[in-house]
Design an enzyme around this catalytic site. Structure first.
Site, short mmCIF file in Angstrom:
data_model
loop_
_atom_site.label_atom_id
_atom_site.label_comp_id
_atom_site.label_asym_id
_atom_site.label_seq_id
_atom_site.Cartn_x
_atom_site.Cartn_y
_atom_site.Cartn_z
N ARG A 82 0.63 -1.35 -0.11
CA ARG A 82 0.31 -0.16 0.26
C ARG A 82 1.16 0.92 -0.34
NH1 ARG A 82 -2.39 -3.87 -0.12
NH2 ARG A 82 -4.65 -4.95 0.24
N GLU B 299 -4.64 5.44 6.70
CA GLU B 299 -3.91 4.28 5.10
C GLU B 299 -4.42 5.44 4.29
OE1 GLU B 299 -5.39 0.72 2.73
OE2 GLU B 299 -6.69 2.18 1.17
N SER C 231 -11.06 0.71 3.93
CA SER C 231 -9.95 0.51 5.09
C SER C 231 -9.19 1.82 5.63
CB SER C 231 -8.43 -0.46 4.40
OG SER C 231 -9.32 -1.85 4.19
P1 FAD Z 1 -8.62 10.05 -5.18
O1 FAD Z 1 -9.04 9.47 -3.49
O2 FAD Z 1 -9.73 10.63 -5.32
O3 FAD Z 1 -6.69 9.91 -4.47
C1 FAD Z 1 -6.48 9.19 -3.65
C2 FAD Z 1 -4.90 9.80 -3.36
O4 FAD Z 1 -4.38 9.74 -4.74
C3 FAD Z 1 -4.87 11.64 -3.00
O5 FAD Z 1 -4.01 11.72 -2.92
C4 FAD Z 1 -4.59 12.21 -4.20
O6 FAD Z 1 -4.23 13.64 -4.55
C5 FAD Z 1 -4.26 11.44 -5.25
N1 FAD Z 1 -4.27 10.98 -6.49
C6 FAD Z 1 -5.47 11.01 -7.19
N2 FAD Z 1 -5.12 10.60 -8.66
C7 FAD Z 1 -4.51 10.64 -8.46
C8 FAD Z 1 -3.42 11.65 -10.13
N3 FAD Z 1 -4.10 11.64 -11.46
N4 FAD Z 1 -1.79 12.20 -9.67
C9 FAD Z 1 -1.66 11.81 -8.56
N5 FAD Z 1 -2.45 12.25 -7.56
C10 FAD Z 1 -3.15 11.65 -7.46
N6 FAD Z 1 -7.69 -0.55 -1.93
C11 FAD Z 1 -6.54 -0.82 -2.30
O7 FAD Z 1 -5.72 -1.16 -2.13
N7 FAD Z 1 -7.37 -2.05 -2.08
C12 FAD Z 1 -8.22 -2.21 -2.15
O8 FAD Z 1 -9.26 -3.74 -2.53
C13 FAD Z 1 -9.76 -0.92 -1.49
N8 FAD Z 1 -10.60 -1.47 -1.71
C14 FAD Z 1 -11.97 -0.05 -1.47
C15 FAD Z 1 -12.95 0.04 -0.86
C16 FAD Z 1 -14.58 0.82 -0.69
C17 FAD Z 1 -15.39 0.87 -0.83
C18 FAD Z 1 -13.28 2.09 -1.22
C19 FAD Z 1 -13.93 3.74 -0.62
C20 FAD Z 1 -11.80 2.46 -0.93
C21 FAD Z 1 -11.09 1.08 -0.87
N9 FAD Z 1 -9.66 1.17 -1.46
C22 FAD Z 1 -9.46 0.28 -1.62
C23 FAD Z 1 -8.96 2.68 -1.68
C24 FAD Z 1 -9.20 3.38 -3.09
O9 FAD Z 1 -10.66 3.19 -3.08
C25 FAD Z 1 -7.96 3.31 -3.80
O10 FAD Z 1 -6.90 4.01 -2.82
C26 FAD Z 1 -8.04 3.92 -5.13
O11 FAD Z 1 -6.49 3.55 -5.67
C27 FAD Z 1 -8.50 5.91 -5.35
O12 FAD Z 1 -9.00 5.68 -6.17
P2 FAD Z 1 -9.35 7.65 -5.94
O13 FAD Z 1 -9.12 7.76 -7.59
O14 FAD Z 1 -10.50 7.29 -5.44
O15 FAD Z 1 -7.79 7.92 -5.43
P1 NAP Z 2 -9.47 -10.76 4.90
O1 NAP Z 2 -9.96 -11.50 3.58
O2 NAP Z 2 -10.77 -10.57 5.83
O3 NAP Z 2 -8.32 -10.45 5.81
C1 NAP Z 2 -8.00 -10.14 6.44
C2 NAP Z 2 -6.56 -9.35 6.29
O4 NAP Z 2 -5.97 -10.28 6.55
C3 NAP Z 2 -6.74 -8.55 4.81
O5 NAP Z 2 -6.35 -7.31 5.12
C4 NAP Z 2 -5.44 -9.21 4.44
O6 NAP Z 2 -4.55 -8.47 3.86
C5 NAP Z 2 -5.11 -10.09 5.36
N1 NAP Z 2 -4.90 -11.67 4.77
C6 NAP Z 2 -5.67 -12.75 4.26
N2 NAP Z 2 -4.95 -13.65 4.62
C7 NAP Z 2 -3.89 -13.55 3.81
C8 NAP Z 2 -3.16 -13.85 3.09
N3 NAP Z 2 -2.90 -15.56 2.75
N4 NAP Z 2 -1.67 -13.18 3.07
C9 NAP Z 2 -1.82 -12.14 3.75
N5 NAP Z 2 -2.40 -11.89 4.00
C10 NAP Z 2 -3.33 -12.30 4.30
O7 NAP Z 2 -10.04 -8.68 4.36
P2 NAP Z 2 -11.17 -7.97 3.76
O8 NAP Z 2 -11.31 -6.82 4.81
O9 NAP Z 2 -12.21 -8.79 3.59
O10 NAP Z 2 -10.33 -7.15 2.30
C11 NAP Z 2 -10.51 -8.40 1.43
C12 NAP Z 2 -9.33 -7.63 0.13
O11 NAP Z 2 -9.62 -6.86 -0.31
C13 NAP Z 2 -8.06 -7.57 1.20
O12 NAP Z 2 -6.92 -7.90 0.43
C14 NAP Z 2 -7.78 -6.37 1.58
O13 NAP Z 2 -6.53 -5.72 1.74
C15 NAP Z 2 -8.29 -5.74 0.47
N6 NAP Z 2 -9.01 -4.16 0.57
C16 NAP Z 2 -8.74 -3.44 1.28
C17 NAP Z 2 -9.76 -2.05 1.27
C18 NAP Z 2 -8.68 -0.86 1.42
O14 NAP Z 2 -9.28 0.51 1.23
N7 NAP Z 2 -7.21 -0.90 1.48
C19 NAP Z 2 -10.64 -2.10 1.18
C20 NAP Z 2 -11.88 -3.47 1.11
C21 NAP Z 2 -10.71 -4.57 0.81
P3 NAP Z 2 -4.13 -7.32 2.99
O15 NAP Z 2 -4.96 -6.65 3.06
O16 NAP Z 2 -2.67 -7.45 2.89
O17 NAP Z 2 -4.14 -8.29 1.40
#
Ligand code: FAD
Ligand code: NAP
Length: 350
Positions: A172, A342, A246
């Site tokens: 991340r 995050e 998250s």
């Molecule tokens: P924004 O929220 O608009 O911006 C995020 C950051 O990036 C800000 O600092 C902004 O300035 C910068 N930015 C945006 N666009 C640009 C650009 N073109 N150039 C330079 N900087 C830029 N993330 C995960 O990694 N895995 C997941 O599974 C995941 N699940 C999510 C589920 C939900 C329900 C939600 C709400 C979020 C989740 N996220 C997840 C977080 C998010 O979706 C990601 O980080 C996504 O990439 C953000 O995209 P955005 O366009 O909305 O960025």
């Molecule tokens: P989950 O499957 O309930 O797992 C809980 C956590 O355990 C996750 O954060 C995941 O890490 C970790 N994990 C589980 N199994 C793993 C493995 N075998 N090896 C390494 N790490 C493991 O998670 P969840 O919340 O439902 O989300 C599912 C996936 O979507 C995850 O990958 C999560 O990161 C992603 N997600 C991200 C966001 C966001 O905003 N960043 C929001 C929703 C979902 P990781 O997070 O590193 O995978």
């Protein structure tokens, strides 16, 4: 509303940002512009420079917290387009404009028979934001697919390209969150996708989905549908319950520190990383501290997902951060682990 020098898009002064963040937080930007072309981007950067106004890039606002009014030009990347750059025997190289919706890209690529994005289905946001935190889910991270990232420097509009290695991707994390934070606007990404149907279903939630559906063939399309179905069953939709996914990152500790913690808390999920460190479950620690389902002043911790903070109509990013800080403090008191937030915070008075 002021037209930019090229006349094609307009800067809005005192623009409300509530519709531009999935937490639906109330905030106002000194100025706001959506750009749909490179010429509009350059004109917007020149507009801000002439007024000595900082520029904050924005995608779909799914990973930001607006903690107060934002004294900057908020620049929404709205450029669209996917270009097939190269067809190789087993792979394709695509160039994707920064404003392209991520999930639509995932869906489209699978329809073309280009595989690799299926585990990253239903992640909100834009392609341009995806490299910022090296989006990851269900065992796949963007870094395994990125060929390069194209961007323009905010200060003078110069075009730059970073190859995969130069992006310094981590869990991340990337150089865009660190050394290059606030310096670049990403304009496009190039990704390499496979023309072969190799799938990754090792992630526990995916593996158990396919165990429960033994007749399903493990194709990239089936993985896509499985991820969509699991996510819909577990994660609150920001349209119904405003959230930023998250809110806290899983902490990654060195192995001796992690071993000690797991000795004291044997139930704490711990995942060894390739570099020898150990990733711990932030959700487990937050739940252990009693926060899951907590509600106060129309803000809360989701009852099914301890990492997700939800805005039930409070609308104050500052109060949301107060809650996040309380959670962080209580986790530190019990586990001596500092949780990191995050989403990127803007508009906070320091
Ligand atoms: P924004 O929220 O608009 O911006 C995020 C950051 O990036 C800000 O600092 C902004 O300035 C910068 N930015 C945006 N666009 C640009 C650009 N073109 N150039 C330079 N900087 C830029 N993330 C995960 O990694 N895995 C997941 O599974 C995941 N699940 C999510 C589920 C939900 C329900 C939600 C709400 C979020 C989740 N996220 C997840 C977080 C998010 O979706 C990601 O980080 C996504 O990439 C953000 O995209 P955005 O366009 O909305 O960025
Ligand atoms: P989950 O499957 O309930 O797992 C809980 C956590 O355990 C996750 O954060 C995941 O890490 C970790 N994990 C589980 N199994 C793993 C493995 N075998 N090896 C390494 N790490 C493991 O998670 P969840 O919340 O439902 O989300 C599912 C996936 O979507 C995850 O990958 C999560 O990161 C992603 N997600 C991200 C966001 C966001 O905003 N960043 C929001 C929703 C979902 P990781 O997070 O590193 O995978």
């Amino acid at each position: 509303m002021a037209a930019l020098a090229n006349g094609s898009s307009s800067v809005r002064r005192g623009h409300a940002l509530r519709a531009h963040n999935t937490l639906a937080l109330q905030s106002r930007a000194d100025a706001f512009v959506a750009v749909s072309s490179d010429a509009e981007l350059l004109a917007a950067l020149a507009w801000a420079k002439a007024r000595r106004m900082p520029v904050i890039p924005l995608g779909e606002g799914s990973n930001v917290v607006f903690a107060g009014d934002v004294h900057a030009l908020v620049l929404r990347q709205a450029t669209q387009g996917i270009t097939l750059l190269e067809v190789r025997p087993n792979a394709v190289l695509l160039r994707v404009a920064a404003g392209q919706n991520w999930h639509e890209l995932v869906r489209w690529s699978l329809q073309q028979g280009y595989n690799g994005l299926e585990n990253l289905a239903l992640i909100p946001g834009t392609a341009g934001a995806a490299p910022i935190q090296n989006i990851g889910a269900y065992g796949v991270e963007l870094q395994s697919l990125i060929a390069c990232v194209h961007a323009r420097r905010i200060d003078d509009g110069t075009a730059v390209t970073l190859d995969n290695q130069s992006c310094e991707f981590g869990y991340r994390d990337s150089i865009f969150k660190r050394e290059l934070s606030g310096q670049l606007i990403i304009t496009a990404i190039e990704i390499t996708l496979s023309r072969q149907a190799v799938v990754n279903t090792d992630y526990p939630a995916l593996a158990s989905f396919f165990l429960q559906h033994p007749l399903l063939e493990r194709t990239p399309q089936a993985v896509f549908e499985a991820v969509v179905s699991i996510r819909r069953s577990k994660l609150p939709d920001p349209a119904d319950e405003p959230n930023a996914g998250s809110f806290f990152k899983n902490p990654v500790l060195d192995s001796s520190q992690a071993r000690k913690l797991v000795a004291n808390f044997p139930q704490l999920p711990a995942f060894p990383q390739a570099d020898g460190r150990v990733k711990l479950s932030a959700a487990w620690m937050i739940e252990y501290c009693g926060w899951k389902g907590f509600e106060r002043d129309r803000l809360g911790v989701h009852p099914q997902h301890a990492l997700v903070l939800v805005n039930h109509g409070n609308d104050s990013g500052a109060q949301l951060l107060d809650l996040a800080n309380e959670i962080t403090r209580s986790v530190y008191e019990v586990f001596a682990v500092s949780l990191e937030i995050e989403p990127r915070v803007y508009g906070a008075s320091v």
